[in-house]
Design a protein around this motif. Sequence first.
Motif, PDB file in Angstrom:
ATOM      1  N   LEU A   1      38.184  44.532 -76.324  1.00  0.00           N
ATOM      2  CA  LEU A   1      37.869  45.544 -77.348  1.00  0.00           C
ATOM      3  C   LEU A   1      36.788  46.510 -76.870  1.00  0.00           C
ATOM      4  O   LEU A   1      36.811  47.703 -77.191  1.00  0.00           O
ATOM      5  CB  LEU A   1      37.426  44.871 -78.651  1.00  0.00           C
ATOM      6  CG  LEU A   1      38.507  44.066 -79.388  1.00  0.00           C
ATOM      7  CD1 LEU A   1      37.924  43.390 -80.609  1.00  0.00           C
ATOM      8  CD2 LEU A   1      39.678  44.970 -79.792  1.00  0.00           C
ATOM      9  N   ARG A   2      35.873  45.981 -76.075  1.00  0.00           N
ATOM     10  CA  ARG A   2      34.819  46.858 -75.549  1.00  0.00           C
ATOM     11  C   ARG A   2      35.445  47.910 -74.639  1.00  0.00           C
ATOM     12  O   ARG A   2      35.091  49.080 -74.661  1.00  0.00           O
ATOM     13  CB  ARG A   2      33.801  45.993 -74.775  1.00  0.00           C
ATOM     14  CG  ARG A   2      32.544  46.745 -74.410  1.00  0.00           C
ATOM     15  CD  ARG A   2      31.650  45.887 -73.553  1.00  0.00           C
ATOM     16  NE  ARG A   2      32.360  45.399 -72.371  1.00  0.00           N
ATOM     17  CZ  ARG A   2      31.885  44.513 -71.513  1.00  0.00           C
ATOM     18  NH1 ARG A   2      30.701  43.967 -71.720  1.00  0.00           N
ATOM     19  NH2 ARG A   2      32.580  44.119 -70.470  1.00  0.00           N
ATOM     20  N   ASP A   3      36.424  47.443 -73.853  1.00  0.00           N
ATOM     21  CA  ASP A   3      37.089  48.375 -72.957  1.00  0.00           C
ATOM     22  C   ASP A   3      37.896  49.421 -73.728  1.00  0.00           C
ATOM     23  O   ASP A   3      38.140  50.516 -73.225  1.00  0.00           O
ATOM     24  CB  ASP A   3      38.008  47.588 -72.009  1.00  0.00           C
ATOM     25  CG  ASP A   3      38.491  48.460 -70.880  1.00  0.00           C
ATOM     26  OD1 ASP A   3      37.640  48.909 -70.080  1.00  0.00           O
ATOM     27  OD2 ASP A   3      39.709  48.753 -70.833  1.00  0.00           O
ATOM     28  N   LEU A   4      38.281  49.074 -74.950  1.00  0.00           N
ATOM     29  CA  LEU A   4      39.039  50.019 -75.790  1.00  0.00           C
ATOM     30  C   LEU A   4      38.104  50.939 -76.580  1.00  0.00           C
ATOM     31  O   LEU A   4      38.510  51.581 -77.542  1.00  0.00           O
ATOM     32  CB  LEU A   4      39.949  49.237 -76.749  1.00  0.00           C
ATOM     33  CG  LEU A   4      41.171  48.608 -76.076  1.00  0.00           C
ATOM     34  CD1 LEU A   4      41.774  47.526 -76.946  1.00  0.00           C
ATOM     35  CD2 LEU A   4      42.212  49.672 -75.768  1.00  0.00           C
ATOM     36  N   LYS A   5      36.830  50.915 -76.176  1.00  0.00           N
ATOM     37  CA  LYS A   5      35.817  51.835 -76.723  1.00  0.00           C
ATOM     38  C   LYS A   5      35.500  51.594 -78.202  1.00  0.00           C
ATOM     39  O   LYS A   5      35.211  52.516 -78.957  1.00  0.00           O
ATOM     40  CB  LYS A   5      36.235  53.312 -76.547  1.00  0.00           C
ATOM     41  CG  LYS A   5      36.622  53.699 -75.140  1.00  0.00           C
ATOM     42  CD  LYS A   5      35.379  53.866 -74.297  1.00  0.00           C
ATOM     43  CE  LYS A   5      35.686  54.200 -72.852  1.00  0.00           C
ATOM     44  NZ  LYS A   5      36.191  53.125 -72.021  1.00  0.00           N
ATOM     45  N   LEU A   6      35.564  50.342 -78.604  1.00  0.00           N
ATOM     46  CA  LEU A   6      35.150  50.014 -79.965  1.00  0.00           C
ATOM     47  C   LEU A   6      33.693  49.551 -79.914  1.00  0.00           C
ATOM     48  O   LEU A   6      33.241  48.982 -78.903  1.00  0.00           O
ATOM     49  CB  LEU A   6      36.043  48.921 -80.549  1.00  0.00           C
ATOM     50  CG  LEU A   6      37.469  49.360 -80.874  1.00  0.00           C
ATOM     51  CD1 LEU A   6      38.323  48.179 -81.279  1.00  0.00           C
ATOM     52  CD2 LEU A   6      37.477  50.396 -81.988  1.00  0.00           C
ATOM     53  N   ASN A   7      32.987  49.780 -81.024  1.00  0.00           N
ATOM     54  CA  ASN A   7      31.579  49.385 -81.078  1.00  0.00           C
ATOM     55  C   ASN A   7      31.521  47.890 -81.434  1.00  0.00           C
ATOM     56  O   ASN A   7      31.541  47.513 -82.597  1.00  0.00           O
ATOM     57  CB  ASN A   7      30.869  50.233 -82.140  1.00  0.00           C
ATOM     58  CG  ASN A   7      29.369  50.127 -81.995  1.00  0.00           C
ATOM     59  OD1 ASN A   7      28.877  49.611 -80.993  1.00  0.00           O
ATOM     60  ND2 ASN A   7      28.643  50.602 -82.984  1.00  0.00           N
ATOM     61  N   VAL A   8      31.474  47.057 -80.423  1.00  0.00           N
ATOM     62  CA  VAL A   8      31.706  45.638 -80.648  1.00  0.00           C
ATOM     63  C   VAL A   8      30.589  44.763 -80.041  1.00  0.00           C
ATOM     64  O   VAL A   8      29.952  45.147 -79.062  1.00  0.00           O
ATOM     65  CB  VAL A   8      33.109  45.284 -80.062  1.00  0.00           C
ATOM     66  CG1 VAL A   8      33.171  45.496 -78.586  1.00  0.00           C
ATOM     67  CG2 VAL A   8      33.547  43.908 -80.419  1.00  0.00           C
ATOM     68  N   ARG A   9      30.341  43.621 -80.684  1.00  0.00           N
ATOM     69  CA  ARG A   9      29.369  42.639 -80.168  1.00  0.00           C
ATOM     70  C   ARG A   9      30.035  41.263 -80.194  1.00  0.00           C
ATOM     71  O   ARG A   9      31.007  41.052 -80.919  1.00  0.00           O
ATOM     72  CB  ARG A   9      28.117  42.570 -81.055  1.00  0.00           C
ATOM     73  CG  ARG A   9      27.394  43.879 -81.212  1.00  0.00           C
ATOM     74  CD  ARG A   9      26.589  44.227 -79.959  1.00  0.00           C
ATOM     75  NE  ARG A   9      25.848  45.457 -80.157  1.00  0.00           N
ATOM     76  CZ  ARG A   9      26.338  46.692 -79.971  1.00  0.00           C
ATOM     77  NH1 ARG A   9      27.582  46.835 -79.559  1.00  0.00           N
ATOM     78  NH2 ARG A   9      25.603  47.767 -80.185  1.00  0.00           N
TER      79      ARG A   9
ATOM     80  N   ASP B   1      46.460  47.732 -70.681  1.00  0.00           N
ATOM     81  CA  ASP B   1      45.575  48.152 -69.580  1.00  0.00           C
ATOM     82  C   ASP B   1      44.205  47.473 -69.694  1.00  0.00           C
ATOM     83  O   ASP B   1      43.609  47.068 -68.695  1.00  0.00           O
ATOM     84  CB  ASP B   1      45.392  49.681 -69.600  1.00  0.00           C
ATOM     85  CG  ASP B   1      46.679  50.398 -69.231  1.00  0.00           C
ATOM     86  OD1 ASP B   1      47.585  49.728 -68.690  1.00  0.00           O
ATOM     87  OD2 ASP B   1      46.794  51.616 -69.518  1.00  0.00           O
ATOM     88  N   SER B   2      43.724  47.369 -70.924  1.00  0.00           N
ATOM     89  CA  SER B   2      42.412  46.731 -71.106  1.00  0.00           C
ATOM     90  C   SER B   2      42.488  45.237 -70.799  1.00  0.00           C
ATOM     91  O   SER B   2      41.533  44.648 -70.285  1.00  0.00           O
ATOM     92  CB  SER B   2      41.926  46.930 -72.534  1.00  0.00           C
ATOM     93  OG  SER B   2      41.718  48.282 -72.765  1.00  0.00           O
ATOM     94  N   ILE B   3      43.619  44.627 -71.128  1.00  0.00           N
ATOM     95  CA  ILE B   3      43.775  43.199 -70.817  1.00  0.00           C
ATOM     96  C   ILE B   3      43.726  42.994 -69.301  1.00  0.00           C
ATOM     97  O   ILE B   3      43.139  42.028 -68.812  1.00  0.00           O
ATOM     98  CB  ILE B   3      45.109  42.669 -71.425  1.00  0.00           C
ATOM     99  CG1 ILE B   3      44.970  42.567 -72.949  1.00  0.00           C
ATOM    100  CG2 ILE B   3      45.489  41.318 -70.817  1.00  0.00           C
ATOM    101  CD1 ILE B   3      46.232  42.149 -73.680  1.00  0.00           C
ATOM    102  N   LYS B   4      44.291  43.948 -68.570  1.00  0.00           N
ATOM    103  CA  LYS B   4      44.347  43.818 -67.107  1.00  0.00           C
ATOM    104  C   LYS B   4      42.956  43.774 -66.481  1.00  0.00           C
ATOM    105  O   LYS B   4      42.757  43.124 -65.466  1.00  0.00           O
ATOM    106  CB  LYS B   4      45.137  44.997 -66.519  1.00  0.00           C
ATOM    107  CG  LYS B   4      46.618  44.709 -66.440  1.00  0.00           C
ATOM    108  CD  LYS B   4      47.337  45.783 -65.647  1.00  0.00           C
ATOM    109  CE  LYS B   4      48.788  45.812 -66.096  1.00  0.00           C
ATOM    110  NZ  LYS B   4      49.309  47.141 -66.342  1.00  0.00           N
ATOM    111  N   ILE B   5      42.026  44.484 -67.073  1.00  0.00           N
ATOM    112  CA  ILE B   5      40.717  44.558 -66.410  1.00  0.00           C
ATOM    113  C   ILE B   5      39.872  43.270 -66.603  1.00  0.00           C
ATOM    114  O   ILE B   5      38.862  43.082 -65.952  1.00  0.00           O
ATOM    115  CB  ILE B   5      39.887  45.789 -66.877  1.00  0.00           C
ATOM    116  CG1 ILE B   5      39.570  45.675 -68.378  1.00  0.00           C
ATOM    117  CG2 ILE B   5      40.570  47.090 -66.540  1.00  0.00           C
ATOM    118  CD1 ILE B   5      38.118  45.466 -68.614  1.00  0.00           C
ATOM    119  N   VAL B   6      40.303  42.391 -67.512  1.00  0.00           N
ATOM    120  CA  VAL B   6      39.504  41.170 -67.746  1.00  0.00           C
ATOM    121  C   VAL B   6      39.614  40.256 -66.525  1.00  0.00           C
ATOM    122  O   VAL B   6      40.695  40.053 -65.971  1.00  0.00           O
ATOM    123  CB  VAL B   6      39.970  40.420 -69.021  1.00  0.00           C
ATOM    124  CG1 VAL B   6      39.083  39.211 -69.283  1.00  0.00           C
ATOM    125  CG2 VAL B   6      39.961  41.348 -70.226  1.00  0.00           C
TER     126      VAL B   6
END
Length: 843
Positions: free
Chosen positions: A652-660, A770-775
């Motif tokens: 989610l962070r990679d998807l540019k959401l404001n997340v913690r 794409d974001s899953i790939k970067i993990v």
Amino acid sequence: MGGGPRTFAGGLSKWQHKRMHEKLARGKERGLLRHEKQLYLARLRSEIRASHLPGAPASPADHAGPTSSRAHIRALADRFLRPGAEDLWNDDDGPLRRARLPSQQKNAARTLPSGARMVDWKRVESGERPKPPRGGGDWKDWEELDSGEPRAGRGAGNEQPRLPAAFSQRRGYGTVAPWWWQWSPGSGTPSQRKEASFGFFGLKRCYSAMPPLSPRQESGAALMPLGVRQLSEAGGGTKGTPPALFYAQERLYSGAAPRRFGQKWRPDSSDEDEEVMPPAKRDLRLAKFVASREDESEDDEVGETSAIRRKWSSAALRNCDMKRDRRPLKSYEEESDDITGRIQELREEIRNREVLGAERRRYESRGESVFTNKRFDECGISPLTVKALTDAGYIHTTVVQEAALPICLEGKDVLVKAKTGTGKSVAFLLPAIESVLNAMKSHTNHRVSPIFALVLCPTRELAVQVTAEANVLVKYHHGVGVQSLIGGTRFKLDQRRLESDPCQILVATPGRLLDHIENRSSFSVRLMGLKLLVLDEADHLLDLGFRKDIEKIADSLPRQRQTLLFSATIPKEVRRVSQMVLNKDHVFVDTVGLGAVETPTKVQQQYLVVPHELHFHMVHRLLREHIDQEVDYKVIVFCTTAMVTEFMYIMLRDLKLNVREIHSRKPQLYRTRISEEFRDSNRLILVTSDVSTRGVNYPDVTLVIQAGVPPGREHYIHRLGRTGREGKSGKGILLIAPWEEYFLNEIHDLPIEKAPVPQIDQEMKQKVDDSIKIVDMSIKEAAYHAWLGYYNSIADVSRDKVMLADLASRFGVSIGMEKPPTLYRKTALKMGLKGVPGIRIRK
Ligand SMILES: Nc1ncnc2c1ncn2[C@@H]1O[C@H](COP(=O)(O)OP(=O)(O)OP(=O)(O)O)[C@@H](O)[C@H]1O
């Protein structure tokens, strides 16, 4: 998943390492006991001196209360029943191994009437003739038990008495009897005989000098260790005068003794003991032994195993399960007194029910407003606390506070059920503060003040939050200190803080509290002044995961205390288990009501059924939609495990959401910081695991998403309860795969509706992929292992291992792993997955 390292520092194997730690722990325990033994003896000496002073009360034992000298002695003596304590007994404490009684001594023993030894000693004084044990039991039972020989011709229950005998021979405990103990003769009815059999472990405890002895009995007194004789004389050996430390109540430690003494003998015991008989059989027999007739009816209900667990577990958790007071027969007057008392109790119970019923009706008619018209200044609490409450903006009580406060302030034990976010913390903190203030009035001479109130919380976040809330409430009470003890911080620092800063109210998580109890004798001594114990999220603390720790903690607290249990969910089994910590006369305050919805009515609940492979995409889609709708959004996303949480966060962070993120794999300082940040902000998404499920108060959460089934109904309710607090509105979405629909049965009575599945367009899907790939692959592997472990622990899913392995592989694919990662052979074995198609074993 992985089972931890195989070798440890110094080239030690796992088992050597484990044994070394066990040895160290035993050493520490012995040190603690030694220290307490010194305290114990000092207390006894001062007790004797006090009894000789002119004007001393006839019975110093009159001063009841947890910190009275007698209670202190009793508490200290209790510690000697712990395993390991037997090493410290010496000749002064009593014969360590009692040989078979010589006939003369046996005769002397026989002259004592059954059950009259300690309790009904008036009969002894009046010279009443001893009667044979009731129900046909005879002293022979005792001789045979004593000798460890089986008794012939006993019929079906034959073997039973042999067990303790065999046990005693093996462990050498059967004849171990420090001087504060007496054997229980028991009597002849089957259940009484069981008790008698257990008496062999050293049943009757007596912190006292003996009752006045007749000349014949005195021959038995030769058996008494020196200490007893001295006390007997010092305590007024003359006929008719109660000895100084006479402890009128005789307790049958029918289960306590074996639990403590035979601890190694329990299933988690040493190999040596395992040889005796298989654990299940062994426990069963012991349970049979312990069970008295009253228990049997309950056993039917609970099932034998849980009865056994109860028997074994609750040594010091009040007297409910294990300790049975053997009472002398009551006279007619006493009986009628009893009935009057009982009627009084019933009236009070009905009155309470009526009050609560009216409370509930008012609550319901107001349409879910959690606040009442009652103001805090009408509640009979300290004006300084009211001042602090007013500063915090708390003027009117909430429903749970109005209902629970008066009963708590009366000093009664209470079990409270109230919906999430309705102000339970204040409801238990106010009585805690009152109880501290009262205790401080009478304890002015302590160098280090005792801890008067202890609040136990299941998670660190919750403990930190409750500490903060308590600090707000004691703002104007100078000298009253609140501190927290939670895991993940430095033990030494805690210790220094506890010693240097005032601490009358302690908020703790069970594990860290136990560390302190087990390692710091001075800390245990401070806990002996405890007046009030609170179990916040009580049902979770009494769950199997925590129960052992709670039992140990309760072991080291004074029995005379007030106990308050609070939770939003109280399943039936937990109500039953709660009897272990609550006293018999406790009040059940239920502001939810039977059959009423347990979730806040202003929270809209929905579920979505989506293939597991699309869960991450769906979470992203739901978040985007919610952010578009709510300007001041504040969302919590619950994931099944810590590693899946981490995976979700990175994505989610990679998807540019404001997340913690908050989960158990994060350091405590980080967790606390993020928790505070999330509490104080909006336009933020918190991805978290079960550490945030209960109690944590994040104001104004607009949406709660639960991705994957929660472990149970209670988890669902508590997670959902992070929104819609203080009567506000909110929304909850449960995201499940088609094969997780079984869970809907568990929450069928809640107002949850199926929602249409939103479309995920190709562009959005690609972004998520794409974001899953970067993990990182290591995180993906850990997430796969955690996922497998989680669902394997859910009976509904793990029944079909082949299907589980297949689902896990599909999960692996959905997070970008072409083939599932390998498992250690040992892990696969433990999980019952070895040889299951789709599970790869590490070579
Ligand atoms: N009398 C009151 N007046 C105003 N606000 C209150 C009052 N009592 C409690 N609150 C506030 O209500 C919120 C929820 O309280 P709390 O966290 O104690 O709820 P809870 O019932 O323990 O919830 P959970 O079941 O989730 O643990 C807190 O922000 C608290 O400060």
